[in-house]
Design a protein around this motif. Structure first.
Motif, PDB file in Angstrom:
ATOM      1  N   PHE A 131       0.804  -1.213   0.000  1.00 11.50           N
ATOM      2  CA  PHE A 131       0.000   0.000   0.000  1.00 11.50           C
ATOM      3  C   PHE A 131       0.839   1.266   0.000  1.00 11.50           C
ATOM      4  O   PHE A 131       0.349   2.343  -0.339  1.00 11.50           O
ATOM      5  CB  PHE A 131      -0.955  -0.004   1.193  1.00 11.50           C
ATOM      6  CG  PHE A 131      -2.119  -0.938   1.022  1.00 11.50           C
ATOM      7  CD1 PHE A 131      -3.324  -0.476   0.504  1.00 11.50           C
ATOM      8  CD2 PHE A 131      -2.007  -2.283   1.332  1.00 11.50           C
ATOM      9  CE1 PHE A 131      -4.391  -1.331   0.315  1.00 11.50           C
ATOM     10  CE2 PHE A 131      -3.074  -3.153   1.158  1.00 11.50           C
ATOM     11  CZ  PHE A 131      -4.263  -2.679   0.640  1.00 11.50           C
ATOM     12  N   ARG A 132       2.108   1.144   0.365  1.00 12.62           N
ATOM     13  CA  ARG A 132       3.002   2.301   0.367  1.00 12.62           C
ATOM     14  C   ARG A 132       4.092   2.181  -0.699  1.00 12.62           C
ATOM     15  O   ARG A 132       4.996   3.014  -0.772  1.00 12.62           O
ATOM     16  CB  ARG A 132       3.613   2.481   1.766  1.00 12.62           C
ATOM     17  CG  ARG A 132       2.532   2.710   2.811  1.00 12.62           C
ATOM     18  CD  ARG A 132       3.014   2.586   4.237  1.00 12.62           C
ATOM     19  NE  ARG A 132       1.873   2.567   5.137  1.00 12.62           N
ATOM     20  CZ  ARG A 132       1.233   3.645   5.586  1.00 12.62           C
ATOM     21  NH1 ARG A 132       1.651   4.843   5.228  1.00 12.62           N
ATOM     22  NH2 ARG A 132       0.190   3.531   6.391  1.00 12.62           N
ATOM     23  N   GLY A 133       3.976   1.140  -1.514  1.00 17.14           N
ATOM     24  CA  GLY A 133       4.881   0.966  -2.640  1.00 17.14           C
ATOM     25  C   GLY A 133       5.974  -0.059  -2.402  1.00 17.14           C
ATOM     26  O   GLY A 133       6.194  -0.533  -1.288  1.00 17.14           O
ATOM     27  N   LEU A 134       6.658  -0.406  -3.489  1.00 12.86           N
ATOM     28  CA  LEU A 134       7.759  -1.358  -3.457  1.00 12.86           C
ATOM     29  C   LEU A 134       9.060  -0.638  -3.828  1.00 12.86           C
ATOM     30  O   LEU A 134       9.154  -0.027  -4.897  1.00 12.86           O
ATOM     31  CB  LEU A 134       7.519  -2.482  -4.467  1.00 12.86           C
ATOM     32  CG  LEU A 134       6.300  -3.382  -4.251  1.00 12.86           C
ATOM     33  CD1 LEU A 134       6.147  -4.328  -5.428  1.00 12.86           C
ATOM     34  CD2 LEU A 134       6.426  -4.157  -2.944  1.00 12.86           C
ATOM     35  N   TRP A 135      10.054  -0.727  -2.975  1.00 16.32           N
ATOM     36  CA  TRP A 135      11.336  -0.107  -3.309  1.00 16.32           C
ATOM     37  C   TRP A 135      11.955  -0.760  -4.540  1.00 16.32           C
ATOM     38  O   TRP A 135      12.713  -0.120  -5.278  1.00 16.32           O
ATOM     39  CB  TRP A 135      12.295  -0.197  -2.125  1.00 16.32           C
ATOM     40  CG  TRP A 135      11.959   0.736  -1.008  1.00 16.32           C
ATOM     41  CD1 TRP A 135      11.613   0.412   0.265  1.00 16.32           C
ATOM     42  CD2 TRP A 135      11.934   2.170  -1.071  1.00 16.32           C
ATOM     43  NE1 TRP A 135      11.366   1.538   1.008  1.00 16.32           N
ATOM     44  CE2 TRP A 135      11.562   2.629   0.219  1.00 16.32           C
ATOM     45  CE3 TRP A 135      12.186   3.106  -2.068  1.00 16.32           C
ATOM     46  CZ2 TRP A 135      11.433   3.991   0.513  1.00 16.32           C
ATOM     47  CZ3 TRP A 135      12.060   4.463  -1.778  1.00 16.32           C
ATOM     48  CH2 TRP A 135      11.690   4.896  -0.498  1.00 16.32           C
ATOM     49  N   SER A 136      11.613  -2.027  -4.784  1.00 14.41           N
ATOM     50  CA  SER A 136      12.124  -2.704  -5.979  1.00 14.41           C
ATOM     51  C   SER A 136      11.550  -2.114  -7.254  1.00 14.41           C
ATOM     52  O   SER A 136      12.068  -2.351  -8.355  1.00 14.41           O
ATOM     53  CB  SER A 136      11.809  -4.202  -5.907  1.00 14.41           C
ATOM     54  OG  SER A 136      10.410  -4.421  -5.760  1.00 14.41           O
ATOM     55  N   CYS A 137      10.476  -1.332  -7.135  1.00 21.66           N
ATOM     56  CA  CYS A 137       9.886  -0.633  -8.279  1.00 21.66           C
ATOM     57  C   CYS A 137      10.464   0.766  -8.450  1.00 21.66           C
ATOM     58  O   CYS A 137      10.153   1.453  -9.421  1.00 21.66           O
ATOM     59  CB  CYS A 137       8.366  -0.521  -8.088  1.00 21.66           C
ATOM     60  SG  CYS A 137       7.414  -1.906  -8.744  1.00 21.66           S
ATOM     61  N   GLY A 138      11.252   1.211  -7.493  1.00 23.96           N
ATOM     62  CA  GLY A 138      11.779   2.564  -7.566  1.00 23.96           C
ATOM     63  C   GLY A 138      10.808   3.585  -7.002  1.00 23.96           C
ATOM     64  O   GLY A 138       9.777   3.245  -6.421  1.00 23.96           O
ATOM     65  N   THR A 139      11.151   4.850  -7.179  1.00 22.33           N
ATOM     66  CA  THR A 139      10.317   5.956  -6.710  1.00 22.33           C
ATOM     67  C   THR A 139       9.799   6.718  -7.920  1.00 22.33           C
ATOM     68  O   THR A 139      10.580   7.145  -8.775  1.00 22.33           O
ATOM     69  CB  THR A 139      11.127   6.916  -5.811  1.00 22.33           C
ATOM     70  OG1 THR A 139      11.656   6.181  -4.706  1.00 22.33           O
ATOM     71  CG2 THR A 139      10.251   8.043  -5.296  1.00 22.33           C
ATOM     72  N   TYR A 140       8.508   6.880  -8.008  1.00 22.53           N
ATOM     73  CA  TYR A 140       7.907   7.562  -9.157  1.00 22.53           C
ATOM     74  C   TYR A 140       8.370   9.020  -9.199  1.00 22.53           C
ATOM     75  O   TYR A 140       8.401   9.675  -8.159  1.00 22.53           O
ATOM     76  CB  TYR A 140       6.377   7.489  -9.045  1.00 22.53           C
ATOM     77  CG  TYR A 140       5.671   7.916 -10.302  1.00 22.53           C
ATOM     78  CD1 TYR A 140       5.411   7.002 -11.310  1.00 22.53           C
ATOM     79  CD2 TYR A 140       5.289   9.240 -10.483  1.00 22.53           C
ATOM     80  CE1 TYR A 140       4.782   7.397 -12.478  1.00 22.53           C
ATOM     81  CE2 TYR A 140       4.666   9.636 -11.643  1.00 22.53           C
ATOM     82  CZ  TYR A 140       4.413   8.719 -12.636  1.00 22.53           C
ATOM     83  OH  TYR A 140       3.791   9.114 -13.794  1.00 22.53           O
ATOM     84  N   PRO A 141       8.708   9.576 -10.365  1.00 29.16           N
ATOM     85  CA  PRO A 141       8.653   8.978 -11.701  1.00 29.16           C
ATOM     86  C   PRO A 141       9.931   8.251 -12.112  1.00 29.16           C
ATOM     87  O   PRO A 141      10.040   7.792 -13.241  1.00 29.16           O
ATOM     88  CB  PRO A 141       8.426  10.192 -12.596  1.00 29.16           C
ATOM     89  CG  PRO A 141       9.185  11.286 -11.911  1.00 29.16           C
ATOM     90  CD  PRO A 141       9.012  11.020 -10.435  1.00 29.16           C
TER      91      PRO A 141
END
Length: 229
Positions: A131-141
């Motif tokens: 719900f707060r994101g995945l660090w493996s996805c990086g930080t948008y954008p």
């Protein structure tokens, strides 16, 4: 005549002694990214053992087999939204209990928010969600460039997650998390802004187990059933 009367009385007494199942919420179980309805087999069996009719348990199948291709917008949504609509139609109480695992938790939450179903959801349980994101996805954008991590995905600070944050999801909201989660904690960090990413804003309570990402779903069936009981 006496024998008929006695037999009839025995039948009536047997009927009165039989357990009467209470009216229960319909349950929607939403699997994770590239998962399947069978991932909920333990939960399904636990609910059935507690008297929840099979007709009141909905396990939609959503998404493609491409983990990097699925997100929270478009074709992934319809199976989940339709399952919630069908469950509401079938619900004995007119309310739902929703349990989602991993990306299925945030996907289910989006349908509740989009269709303003929060007043129809008795209990929402998010298991190993991000719900707060995945660090493996990086930080948008500056995110990993794929659909799962993009605008409608699970990068930290993605527009989708920022929009979802704080949205009411039901009368009671619970998160189930692990500090050894192979997905949520893949980089070695489970927290975003000091808070475990599986926690949900405004939640009623949170539970931690050392089962890992997939074990949280399969090994907490009793907890799940207790939370929506």
């Amino acid at each position: 005549m006496y024998q008929i009367h006695t037999r009839f009385l025995a039948i009536v007494l047997l009927f009165l002694a039989a357990p009467v199942l209470a009216c229960q919420d319909a349950v929607v179980l939403v699997h994770g990214n590239t998962g399947s309805p069978s991932d909920w087999d333990n939960t399904y069996q636990e609910l059935r053992s507690r008297g929840v009719p099979a007709s009141q348990i909905f396990r939609p199948s959503w998404g493609s087999g491409c983990a990097a291709c699925n997100n929270h917008d478009g074709s992934e949504e319809w199976p989940v939204a339709n399952a919630m609509a069908d469950a509401l139609d079938a619900s004995c109480t007119g309310k739902l209990d929703v349990i989602g695992h991993s990306m299925g938790a945030t996907l289910a939450a989006k349908q509740i928010a989009d269709y303003q179903l929060e007043s129809s959801v008795d209990t929402f349980v998010g298991i190993a969600g991000a719900f707060r994101g995945l660090w493996s996805c990086g930080t948008y954008p500056w995110n990993v460039w794929n659909s799962t991590c993009g605008y409608w995905g699970l990068s930290v600070n993605s527009p989708f997650l920022n929009w979802l944050d704080g949205k009411p999801l039901g009368s009671q909201v619970y998160s189930v998390k692990s500090w050894i989660d192979q997905v949520v904690c893949a980089t070695g960090y489970c927290t975003v802004g000091g808070i475990h990413s599986s926690r949900i804003a405004g939640e009623t309570a949170t539970y931690s187990y050392n089962y890992g990402h997939f074990g949280l779903q399969s090994n907490t069936a009793v907890l799940q059933a207790n939370l929506i009981d």
